[in-house]
Motif scaffolding. Sequence first.
Motif, PDB file in Angstrom:
ATOM      1  N   PRO A  56      41.368  25.598  62.364  1.00  0.00           N
ATOM      2  CA  PRO A  56      40.523  26.460  61.533  1.00  0.00           C
ATOM      3  C   PRO A  56      40.730  26.171  60.051  1.00  0.00           C
ATOM      4  N   LEU A  57      39.663  26.293  59.308  1.00  0.00           N
ATOM      5  CA  LEU A  57      39.746  26.094  57.866  1.00  0.00           C
ATOM      6  C   LEU A  57      40.524  27.245  57.237  1.00  0.00           C
ATOM      7  N   PRO A  58      41.155  27.015  56.100  1.00  0.00           N
ATOM      8  CA  PRO A  58      41.842  28.113  55.439  1.00  0.00           C
ATOM      9  C   PRO A  58      40.839  29.207  55.095  1.00  0.00           C
ATOM     10  N   ARG A  59      41.288  30.419  55.226  1.00  0.00           N
ATOM     11  CA  ARG A  59      40.419  31.564  54.983  1.00  0.00           C
ATOM     12  C   ARG A  59      40.035  31.627  53.510  1.00  0.00           C
ATOM     13  N   SER A  60      38.754  31.876  53.221  1.00  0.00           N
ATOM     14  CA  SER A  60      38.294  31.918  51.835  1.00  0.00           C
ATOM     15  C   SER A  60      37.932  33.321  51.377  1.00  0.00           C
ATOM     16  N   HIS A  61      37.715  34.238  52.307  1.00  0.00           N
ATOM     17  CA  HIS A  61      37.419  35.616  51.925  1.00  0.00           C
ATOM     18  C   HIS A  61      37.572  36.550  53.124  1.00  0.00           C
ATOM     19  N   PHE A  62      37.683  37.838  52.823  1.00  0.00           N
ATOM     20  CA  PHE A  62      37.696  38.876  53.844  1.00  0.00           C
ATOM     21  C   PHE A  62      36.340  39.570  53.827  1.00  0.00           C
ATOM     22  N   LEU A  63      35.765  39.752  54.976  1.00  0.00           N
ATOM     23  CA  LEU A  63      34.498  40.471  55.066  1.00  0.00           C
ATOM     24  C   LEU A  63      34.748  41.967  54.881  1.00  0.00           C
ATOM     25  N   PRO A  64      33.817  42.698  54.289  1.00  0.00           N
ATOM     26  CA  PRO A  64      34.038  44.121  54.018  1.00  0.00           C
ATOM     27  C   PRO A  64      34.302  44.953  55.272  1.00  0.00           C
ATOM     28  N   ASP A  84      50.246  55.655  52.109  1.00  0.00           N
ATOM     29  CA  ASP A  84      49.308  55.724  53.219  1.00  0.00           C
ATOM     30  C   ASP A  84      49.037  54.312  53.725  1.00  0.00           C
ATOM     31  N   SER A  85      48.113  54.176  54.637  1.00  0.00           N
ATOM     32  CA  SER A  85      47.876  52.871  55.250  1.00  0.00           C
ATOM     33  C   SER A  85      46.803  52.068  54.510  1.00  0.00           C
ATOM     34  N   PHE A  86      46.502  52.457  53.270  1.00  0.00           N
ATOM     35  CA  PHE A  86      45.485  51.763  52.487  1.00  0.00           C
ATOM     36  C   PHE A  86      46.074  51.173  51.215  1.00  0.00           C
ATOM     37  N   LEU A  87      45.382  50.177  50.687  1.00  0.00           N
ATOM     38  CA  LEU A  87      45.661  49.647  49.356  1.00  0.00           C
ATOM     39  C   LEU A  87      44.413  49.892  48.519  1.00  0.00           C
ATOM     40  N   TYR A  88      44.600  50.001  47.213  1.00  0.00           N
ATOM     41  CA  TYR A  88      43.508  50.385  46.324  1.00  0.00           C
ATOM     42  C   TYR A  88      43.347  49.361  45.214  1.00  0.00           C
ATOM     43  N   ALA A 150      47.687  42.153  55.137  1.00  0.00           N
ATOM     44  CA  ALA A 150      49.121  41.999  54.854  1.00  0.00           C
ATOM     45  C   ALA A 150      49.554  40.540  54.755  1.00  0.00           C
ATOM     46  N   GLN A 151      48.992  39.655  55.573  1.00  0.00           N
ATOM     47  CA  GLN A 151      49.398  38.246  55.551  1.00  0.00           C
ATOM     48  C   GLN A 151      48.932  37.523  54.310  1.00  0.00           C
ATOM     49  N   ALA A 152      48.005  38.096  53.541  1.00  0.00           N
ATOM     50  CA  ALA A 152      47.447  37.428  52.356  1.00  0.00           C
ATOM     51  C   ALA A 152      47.974  38.020  51.054  1.00  0.00           C
ATOM     52  N   LEU A 153      48.995  38.874  51.116  1.00  0.00           N
ATOM     53  CA  LEU A 153      49.501  39.563  49.921  1.00  0.00           C
ATOM     54  C   LEU A 153      50.745  38.912  49.351  1.00  0.00           C
ATOM     55  N   TYR A 168      50.257  44.419  44.360  1.00  0.00           N
ATOM     56  CA  TYR A 168      50.168  43.166  45.103  1.00  0.00           C
ATOM     57  C   TYR A 168      49.026  42.313  44.584  1.00  0.00           C
ATOM     58  N   LEU A 169      49.122  41.025  44.838  1.00  0.00           N
ATOM     59  CA  LEU A 169      48.038  40.091  44.551  1.00  0.00           C
ATOM     60  C   LEU A 169      47.460  39.613  45.866  1.00  0.00           C
ATOM     61  N   LEU A 170      46.163  39.694  46.005  1.00  0.00           N
ATOM     62  CA  LEU A 170      45.480  39.224  47.210  1.00  0.00           C
ATOM     63  C   LEU A 170      45.086  37.770  46.957  1.00  0.00           C
ATOM     64  N   SER A 171      45.975  36.860  47.344  1.00  0.00           N
ATOM     65  CA  SER A 171      45.765  35.448  47.028  1.00  0.00           C
ATOM     66  C   SER A 171      45.524  34.590  48.260  1.00  0.00           C
TER      67      SER A 171
END
Length: 173
Positions: A56-64, A84-88, A150-153, A168-171
């Motif tokens: 699989p190609l490296p992930r380029s974005h997360f769908l909403p 909580d279980s969210f990030l903002y 979590a794996q992309a933070l 966190y940085l979403l990279s």
Amino acid sequence: MAPTAPTGPVQPDLPTLPAGKACKPVRAGKRTTRPRTVSTAPGLQQTDLFALPLPPLPRSHFLPDEIRLSLVPAPEKLQSSGEDSFLYMVVSQNHAQHLITNGLPLNRHAPLMLTERGGVPSWLEKIAETTACDAHGMPVVLRLKRSLVAQALEVEPDHTAEFATPCYLLSGN
């Protein structure tokens, strides 16, 4: 006149064998037949590397929808204590519309910053101090499910110290 070179193959001088030690010619003896082992199983062939599926190609974005990206209707009512279980993330209204439509991009050179619930009031205060906002540039708060990204933070130490809550940085790592 020059002496003529000897004809025939040129060999270095070999030492002579002692008397009676001459080499015997090799005789072809009686051949014994050995039983051949024939495998009844089909021969193993090397797998065709070009026929295998590509990784699989490296992930380029997360769908909403996959990260449950949503708009926080009243960010001023968020409790600053607890986890909580969210990030903002705090962005402008135009940028929020773009992210809700297209998803969150993963870019190591321009990562998106996320924080926990306790960092939202500090982030809103910082934006109010530093930015003059018009109607379309008003900051809004988006939230997304923490476990789904979590794996992309990566930890962001500068804003963590400034907001006194983990950032966190979403990279995409």
